[in-house]
Design a protein around this motif. Structure first.
Motif, short mmCIF file in Angstrom:
data_model
loop_
_atom_site.label_atom_id
_atom_site.label_comp_id
_atom_site.label_asym_id
_atom_site.label_seq_id
_atom_site.Cartn_x
_atom_site.Cartn_y
_atom_site.Cartn_z
N ALA A 1 0.79 -1.19 0.13
CA ALA A 1 0.06 0.02 0.04
C ALA A 1 0.90 1.28 -0.06
N GLY A 2 0.63 2.06 -1.04
CA GLY A 2 1.32 3.43 -1.14
C GLY A 2 2.45 3.28 -1.96
N GLY A 3 2.53 2.13 -2.64
CA GLY A 3 3.70 2.12 -3.68
C GLY A 3 4.88 1.10 -3.16
N SER A 4 5.91 1.06 -3.88
CA SER A 4 7.26 0.55 -3.55
C SER A 4 7.95 1.30 -2.65
N PRO A 5 8.43 0.68 -1.55
CA PRO A 5 9.32 1.21 -0.63
C PRO A 5 10.73 1.59 -1.09
N THR A 6 11.35 1.11 -2.29
CA THR A 6 12.58 1.20 -2.72
C THR A 6 12.89 1.87 -3.92
N GLY A 7 11.71 2.12 -4.73
CA GLY A 7 11.91 3.14 -5.70
C GLY A 7 12.08 2.10 -7.00
N GLN A 8 11.95 0.83 -6.99
CA GLN A 8 12.19 -0.25 -7.89
C GLN A 8 11.08 -1.18 -7.52
N PRO A 9 10.46 -2.00 -8.50
CA PRO A 9 9.44 -2.91 -8.28
C PRO A 9 10.12 -3.96 -7.28
N THR A 10 8.93 -4.15 -6.29
CA THR A 10 8.95 -5.22 -5.36
C THR A 10 8.26 -6.33 -5.66
N GLY A 11 7.29 -6.34 -6.05
CA GLY A 11 6.13 -7.42 -6.29
C GLY A 11 6.31 -7.97 -7.93
N PRO A 12 5.34 -8.68 -7.89
CA PRO A 12 4.98 -9.49 -9.46
C PRO A 12 4.48 -8.28 -10.42
N VAL A 13 5.10 -8.41 -11.52
CA VAL A 13 4.63 -7.59 -12.58
C VAL A 13 3.39 -8.32 -13.22
N VAL A 14 2.17 -7.51 -13.04
CA VAL A 14 0.83 -8.14 -13.36
C VAL A 14 0.39 -7.78 -14.91
N ALA A 15 1.05 -6.66 -15.60
CA ALA A 15 0.45 -6.37 -16.85
C ALA A 15 1.47 -5.58 -17.28
N ALA A 16 1.71 -5.67 -18.60
CA ALA A 16 2.73 -4.98 -19.20
C ALA A 16 2.52 -4.77 -20.78
N GLY A 17 2.98 -3.65 -21.51
CA GLY A 17 2.62 -3.60 -22.93
C GLY A 17 3.42 -2.43 -23.34
N ASP A 18 3.45 -2.48 -24.70
CA ASP A 18 4.37 -1.55 -25.57
C ASP A 18 3.41 -0.23 -25.90
N LEU A 19 3.74 0.92 -25.74
CA LEU A 19 2.85 2.06 -26.40
C LEU A 19 3.36 2.11 -27.73
N LYS A 20 2.26 2.45 -28.70
CA LYS A 20 2.17 2.38 -30.07
C LYS A 20 1.28 3.50 -30.45
N SER A 21 1.85 4.15 -31.69
CA SER A 21 1.06 5.30 -32.24
C SER A 21 -0.53 4.69 -32.81
N ILE A 22 -1.29 5.91 -32.64
CA ILE A 22 -2.80 5.60 -33.04
C ILE A 22 -3.00 6.63 -34.06
#
Length: 241
Positions: free
Chosen positions: A220-241
Motif C-alpha cells: 500500500a502506497g507504492g514500492s518502498p525502494t523505488g524499484q518494483p518489489t512485487g510481481p509484474v501483473v500487466a505490461a505492454g508497448d506504447l504504439k501510435s494510433i
C-alpha cells in the motif's frame, strides 16, 4: 546732365517732393501721397523721372555690395519681433508640444497594438500534432488488464481498468521501462474504473519515443525502494494510433 548743369529754376514744392521720393527719404504717408500723384499727374510723374535720371550717376561710383546677413536679421527683428518670437517658441517646442502629433502617435500606437493582438487570431500558427500512444497492458498468468493511452498534449497517461483486482493491503503501481534502463515509477494507480497519471517532463520525451508500460503489485502506497518489489501483473508497448 549733372546737378551742376541743372538749370531748373525751382528747387522747392513738387520738385523737392519728387527728389525726396526718389531718394526714399519721405515718410510712409508722404510716399503714399507721392505714389498716387505719379499715377494721376503727368507733370509730377515727369519730375520724378527727371530726378531718377539726375541722381542715378551718384550710384555709379559705388560697386554693388551685398549687405551682411546681420542687417537683414536686425531689420526682421525690428519689423517682425512679435512674429519671430512666436515662431521661435513654436520651433523650440516642435513636435513635443504638438497636440495633433501626440494624438496621431497615440492613434498609431493603439492601431499597432490592436494589430499585434489580432494577428495571432486572424492567422493562428499551425499547431504541431501531438502524439497519442496506446498500449494494452496484460501478462500471462494474470487477470489484471489495463488499457493505457498517453496524451502528449496534456502530458498524462489515461488508464482504463479492464479486469483484475488488487489484493487487500496492496496497490498497483505504474512503471515506465526504457530499453535496458531500470524501471521508472510513474506513480501508484488510483482505484477505480479510470485513472489519470501526470507524466513528469523527464518522462514525456521517453514515452513519446515508445517506451514500455508495466504494472506491478506493491505494498500500500507504492514500492518502498523505488524499484518494483512485487510481481509484474500487466505490461505492454506504447504504439501510435
Amino acid at each position: 546732365m549733372t546737378l551742376a548743369e541743372d538749370n531748373r529754376p525751382e528747387r522747392g514744392g513738387d520738385d523737392l517732393l519728387a527728389a525726396e521720393y526718389v531718394l526714399g527719404v519721405l515718410s510712409a504717408d508722404e510716399r503714399q501721397i507721392a505714389s498716387r500723384r505719379i499715377d494721376a499727374e503727368t507733370g509730377f510723374a515727369r519730375l520724378v523721372d527727371g530726378w531718377e535720371v539726375d541722381l542715378s550717376p551718384l550710384a555709379a561710383a559705388y560697386p554693388d555690395i551685398e549687405p551682411p546677413a546681420s542687417v537683414k536679421a536686425a531689420v526682421d527683428r525690428r519689423l517682425f519681433a512679435s512674429t519671430a518670437a512666436v515662431a521661435t517658441q513654436a520651433q523650440s517646442r516642435g513636435l513635443w508640444s504638438s497636440l495633433a502629433f501626440w494624438r496621431g502617435l497615440a492613434t498609431a500606437a493603439v492601431a499597432a497594438l490592436a494589430i499585434y493582438i489580432a494577428v495571432p487570431y486572424l492567422n493562428p500558427p499551425v499547431a504541431q500534432p501531438q502524439p497519442r500512444l496506446v498500449a494494452s497492458l496484460a501478462a500471462d498468468g494474470s487477470d489484471v488488464k489495463y488499457l493505457a493511452v498517453y496524451d502528449a498534449a496534456h502530458h498524462e497517461v489515461g488508464l482504463s481498468h479492464v479486469s483484475g483486482e488488487r489484493a487487500a493491503g496492496k496497490d498497483f503501481e505504474l512503471w515506465m521501462i526504457e530499453g535496458k534502463n531500470p524501471p521508472v515509477s510513474m506513480g501508484v494507480i488510483p482505484a477505480g474504473a479510470t485513472a489519470h497519471i501526470v507524466v513528469s517532463p523527464a518522462a514525456q520525451q521517453k514515452l513519446a519515443q515508445g517506451a514500455v508500460l508495466a504494472v506491478s503489485l506493491e505494498p500500500a502506497g507504492g514500492s518502498p525502494t523505488g524499484q518494483p518489489t512485487g510481481p509484474v501483473v500487466a505490461a505492454g508497448d506504447l504504439k501510435s494510433i
